[in-house]
Design an enzyme around this catalytic site. Sequence first.
Site, mmCIF file in Angstrom:
data_model
loop_
_atom_site.group_PDB
_atom_site.id
_atom_site.type_symbol
_atom_site.label_atom_id
_atom_site.label_comp_id
_atom_site.label_asym_id
_atom_site.label_seq_id
_atom_site.Cartn_x
_atom_site.Cartn_y
_atom_site.Cartn_z
ATOM 1 N N CYS A 36 1.954 0.458 6.407
ATOM 2 C CA CYS A 36 0.814 1.342 6.138
ATOM 3 C C CYS A 36 -0.180 1.054 5.135
ATOM 4 O O CYS A 36 -1.316 1.050 5.238
ATOM 5 C CB CYS A 36 1.400 2.928 5.923
ATOM 6 S SG CYS A 36 2.235 2.818 4.428
ATOM 7 N N HIS A 50 3.584 7.086 1.999
ATOM 8 C CA HIS A 50 2.498 6.605 3.000
ATOM 9 C C HIS A 50 1.128 6.542 2.583
ATOM 10 O O HIS A 50 0.966 7.182 1.713
ATOM 11 C CB HIS A 50 2.709 7.568 4.038
ATOM 12 C CG HIS A 50 1.992 7.375 5.379
ATOM 13 N ND1 HIS A 50 2.228 5.961 6.068
ATOM 14 C CD2 HIS A 50 0.994 7.801 6.096
ATOM 15 C CE1 HIS A 50 1.506 5.714 6.985
ATOM 16 N NE2 HIS A 50 0.851 7.081 7.106
ATOM 17 N N ASN A 63 -5.211 8.008 9.977
ATOM 18 C CA ASN A 63 -3.680 7.538 9.862
ATOM 19 C C ASN A 63 -3.693 5.959 10.811
ATOM 20 O O ASN A 63 -4.318 5.527 11.202
ATOM 21 C CB ASN A 63 -2.889 8.631 10.565
ATOM 22 C CG ASN A 63 -1.182 8.453 9.948
ATOM 23 O OD1 ASN A 63 -1.214 7.815 9.571
ATOM 24 N ND2 ASN A 63 -0.594 9.492 10.224
#
Length: 479
Positions: free
Chosen positions: A69, A376, A416
């Site tokens: 990520c 994240h 995202n």
Amino acid sequence: MKRNIDMELIEKFEKNIDETNINKISNILFKNSIYDASYSSEKANKFNLNFSTNLIGLPVENQRNSGRCWLFAATNFLREQIAKKLNLDDFSISNSYLAFWDKIERSNFFLEAIINNINEPLDDRLVSHFLKTGIEDGGQWDMVVNLIEKYGIVPYYVMKDTNHAGHTREINYLLDWKLRDFAAELRKEIDKSRENLVFKKEKMMKEIFKLLQIFYGKVPQFFDFEYSVDLKKENSKYAYSYADISRDYFIDKNLTPQKFYQKYVDTKLHEFISIIHAPQKSKEFYKKYTFDYLNNVVEGRPVMHCNIELDLFKYLIIEQLENGLPVWFGSDVGWYRDTLTGSWDDEMFDVQKLFSTSFELEKGQKLTYRTSYMTHAMLIVGVNYDKENWKTEFNNYGSLSSFIKNLNIEKWRIENSWGDSWGDYGYWTISSSWFDKYTYQAVVLKSSLENILNKLNLPSLDQQEVKKLDPWDPIGTLA
């Protein structure tokens, strides 16, 4: 209370239980999750996807079953710049390329750490940490800066994801195994001179390089950059027609990954700094924090955070969005996630009411006691707030805190890297309340931070003390 649990104590516990209420909740949870049982339909019905500032990003990427990520958030930041510069509707950067070099560099970093501590016992806290941690997918902002400034970037089509690039469990398992083998081999050496150990390490790194090429494929040294742009004919009679569209083709030949980065990315990553909001007793505000043995590139840019108060944290993020740049940031996404609306919102669920209990730790205490930490990294690409109040100089409100309060921040829009099947085609929403509680890190322009520190009569970055933290500090968690 007795030191041990006995039946007399259990009977005492049972007398204090409201069986009717316990049975009711137990029956609900028998076939439903905690979040389903504590869901607020009223809050969900008020949810919408309108934002006063929205940078409208590219189609969302998918990191698949990998912990990349932090890389995706950085390459998303870069591809938005490139696509805007070249007028592209879509563009992707190869994360496999960067992951390959990250694992090369991180393997070297691991072996260097073992060599530097070669005479320490195996149960030494630091040596034990190296062996336990091994090679991870996760990373920090400065680690991706190290990679891109050193190796550049390539378009996705130049080095596509292999199966193992998107499913990294086996790669990491074998690399960790091999590196621990090498650590044992180095520690068994009779000649523990640095010269001999580095000579051995070079042979080990040759083996690591071979393994990673098998997993990821050959790494490109040169490539041609090709792209096409749709051009709509002027004075077209139709909103859309194949007859009214032409495609201009471009090619830039024989580029290196470093030259591509330098040529097509205008705002370079080294221009940014990591800011954190870590309200812990152990971490003063307006001080910088770095780490021993937390990095990927030996002698690379150190992982560094400037700890600041929440109001300034939010101010800098909004300022960057208003200047047209998204914001790389890190949060703890394990809390209060709603896949139905594609949001993180602690007020969407009432877990405390469901169980008739309370969870009292504040944000700083959650870090200290490891209840919460960054898990994240994503991009902030929008915010919903009172834009009219933003136009007023914050000094008119008497304090930055009053200024931020009058902005009435409601929610944040997030790009995202979990594919487009969740949220708004892969874009998520974070509530203002959740953001304040579970967002720990953001990356902003150094110049912006310096300017606001000067306005607030706070120490400049160069004047701030740098404190070293242990690599296992919660703020050093890899996203």
